[in-house]
Design a protein around this motif. Structure first.
Motif, mmCIF file in Angstrom:
data_model
loop_
_atom_site.group_PDB
_atom_site.id
_atom_site.type_symbol
_atom_site.label_atom_id
_atom_site.label_comp_id
_atom_site.label_asym_id
_atom_site.label_seq_id
_atom_site.Cartn_x
_atom_site.Cartn_y
_atom_site.Cartn_z
ATOM 1 N N PHE A 250 54.643 39.223 1.097
ATOM 2 C CA PHE A 250 53.226 39.012 0.819
ATOM 3 C C PHE A 250 53.135 38.257 -0.500
ATOM 4 N N VAL A 251 52.552 37.054 -0.452
ATOM 5 C CA VAL A 251 52.455 36.194 -1.628
ATOM 6 C C VAL A 251 50.990 36.048 -2.014
ATOM 7 N N LYS A 252 50.718 36.199 -3.305
ATOM 8 C CA LYS A 252 49.398 35.883 -3.847
ATOM 9 C C LYS A 252 49.544 34.733 -4.831
ATOM 10 N N ARG A 253 48.715 33.700 -4.645
ATOM 11 C CA ARG A 253 48.674 32.582 -5.582
ATOM 12 C C ARG A 253 47.286 32.497 -6.206
ATOM 13 N N PHE A 254 47.248 32.141 -7.491
ATOM 14 C CA PHE A 254 45.981 32.122 -8.218
ATOM 15 C C PHE A 254 46.151 31.258 -9.464
ATOM 16 N N ARG A 255 45.062 30.695 -9.932
ATOM 17 C CA ARG A 255 45.122 29.857 -11.123
ATOM 18 C C ARG A 255 45.204 30.717 -12.375
ATOM 19 N N GLU A 301 41.846 33.882 -5.061
ATOM 20 C CA GLU A 301 43.221 34.270 -4.736
ATOM 21 C C GLU A 301 43.567 33.692 -3.371
ATOM 22 N N GLY A 302 44.770 33.120 -3.239
ATOM 23 C CA GLY A 302 45.281 32.691 -1.950
ATOM 24 C C GLY A 302 46.328 33.673 -1.465
ATOM 25 N N TRP A 303 46.125 34.255 -0.289
ATOM 26 C CA TRP A 303 47.046 35.245 0.280
ATOM 27 C C TRP A 303 47.851 34.611 1.403
ATOM 28 N N TRP A 304 49.149 34.880 1.399
ATOM 29 C CA TRP A 304 50.045 34.335 2.405
ATOM 30 C C TRP A 304 51.037 35.410 2.818
ATOM 31 N N GLN A 329 55.860 26.870 1.562
ATOM 32 C CA GLN A 329 55.090 27.432 2.654
ATOM 33 C C GLN A 329 53.690 27.900 2.262
ATOM 34 N N THR A 330 53.363 27.896 0.988
ATOM 35 C CA THR A 330 52.033 28.342 0.569
ATOM 36 C C THR A 330 51.340 27.254 -0.221
ATOM 37 N N ARG A 331 50.051 27.424 -0.372
ATOM 38 C CA ARG A 331 49.262 26.467 -1.121
ATOM 39 C C ARG A 331 48.547 27.203 -2.237
ATOM 40 N N ALA A 332 48.456 26.574 -3.386
ATOM 41 C CA ALA A 332 47.820 27.216 -4.530
ATOM 42 C C ALA A 332 46.357 27.523 -4.220
#
Length: 334
Positions: A250-255, A301-304, A329-332
């Motif tokens: 589980f990946v979370k991306r965020f600024r 937040e982007g969840w992947w 595989q994920t996008r910011a």
């Protein structure tokens, strides 16, 4: 564009009328789920998100390929209006946690829901909270190659008559037993341990040492429940990963904003709560927002959820390969 509110009196299909939403595009519909009668399901391919306007504007499920990133308490199946809601699944909040005014209706009250596009759902909190902040959360599915993520944007609006200082908190719960990976990045940490451990009586220990937390290859790994469960980080890398025993990550991306003030007590950009038991909490934190009456600020937040083999006992995760997977595989978050 298909735009209509959710209605409490019927279970309505919320995707656009015939001819408006191709089968290969995201669609939203109202469903019953885990004791809630008016949940909203977003689906694209094998990726599914279930949202809950009835109790706190939450994400009840986020799954891909049949594997779920979130932990949902079975006790919620007996939920009734006015009943306390267990602290589970995909929550969000706002802080600073030690000084923010109480906001029980935003935390657990009944929100309104609206489908704004075939792939977007907007949840809005009740207005009359003593915290003086009204919340809007917008969720949409985001295709990226052969992967679909969930974009979660929280907008905080000051509906009081005074200036308010707040910050975004993400507070989602995942099943315990996994490994949390935090990239340290190139900026030096303010903490000698590279993390802060919250001790008893709100004491924040920045020189903690724990055998279940290790630094390796430019990352911190939380391998198992540490001596104290609440941890804080000041990494500006803008993502974290939780490698789960179900062979998914589980990946979370965020600024992040290195030149802005982070107004939690220890200036955190990220927190993890990892107690002994069935759940772990993953918590991106936004910078300080000083809002005059009527002003708003948003955080995304982007969840992947990606396939990733869980390490066997005594085996180490290939952290550089994991970072490459996240980048590929994920996008910011936007």
């Amino acid at each position: 564009m298909c735009t209509r509110p959710l209605l409490a009196t019927a279970c309505l299909a919320l995707s656009c009328p015939a001819g408006g939403t191709p089968a290969d595009e995201p669609a939203a519909r109202e469903v019953a789920f885990h004791g809630y009668t008016r949940a909203v399901e977003l689906r694209l391919g094998t990726t599914r998100a279930v949202l809950c306007p009835q109790a706190g504007g939450r994400v009840l499920a986020f799954s891909a390929g049949g594997k779920d990133a979130l932990w949902l308490d079975d006790a919620e199946k007996d939920w009734k209006p006015g009943k306390a809601v267990p602290i589970t699944a995909g929550r969000f909040d706002y802080g600073p946690e030690l000084t923010v005014a109480p906001h029980p209706k935003a935390w657990a009250g009944e929100w309104t829901a609206e489908v704004t596009k075939s792939d977007s759902v907007k949840l809005t909190s009740p207005r009359d909270d003593p915290g003086g902040i009204r919340l809007v959360r917008e969720f949409r599915l985001v295709p990226h190659g052969d992967v679909v993520g969930l974009s979660c944007t929280q907008t905080m609006t000051n509906v009081s008559k005074e200036t308010r200082e707040v910050c975004h908190w993400g507070r989602s719960f995942s099943p315990g037993g996994g490994v949390c990976v935090i990239p340290l990045g190139d900026r030096p940490s303010r903490f000698p341990s590279k993390y802060a451990m919250y001790e008893d009586s709100a004491v924040i220990n920045v020189k903690a040492a724990d055998p279940n937390i290790r630094e390796r290859d430019g990352f911190l790994e939380v391998l198992a429940p540490p001596r104290k469960p609440k941890l804080g980080f000041d990494s500006y890398s803008g993502w974290l990963a939780y490698v789960m025993p179900n062979d998914a990550v589980f990946v979370k991306r965020f600024r992040t904003y290195p030149d802005r003030v982070y107004n939690e007590a220890a200036g955190l950009t990220l927190s993890v709560w990892y107690p002994t038991g069935p759940r772990i909490e993953l918590e991106p934190i936004g910078p300080r927002e000083r809002l005059k009456p009527g002003e708003s600020a948003s955080f995304t937040e982007g969840w992947w959820l990606l396939p990733h083999r869980f390490p066997k006992k005594g085996e180490a995760i290939d952290l550089k390969a994991l970072a490459a997977l996240v980048e590929r595989q994920t996008r910011a978050a936007e």
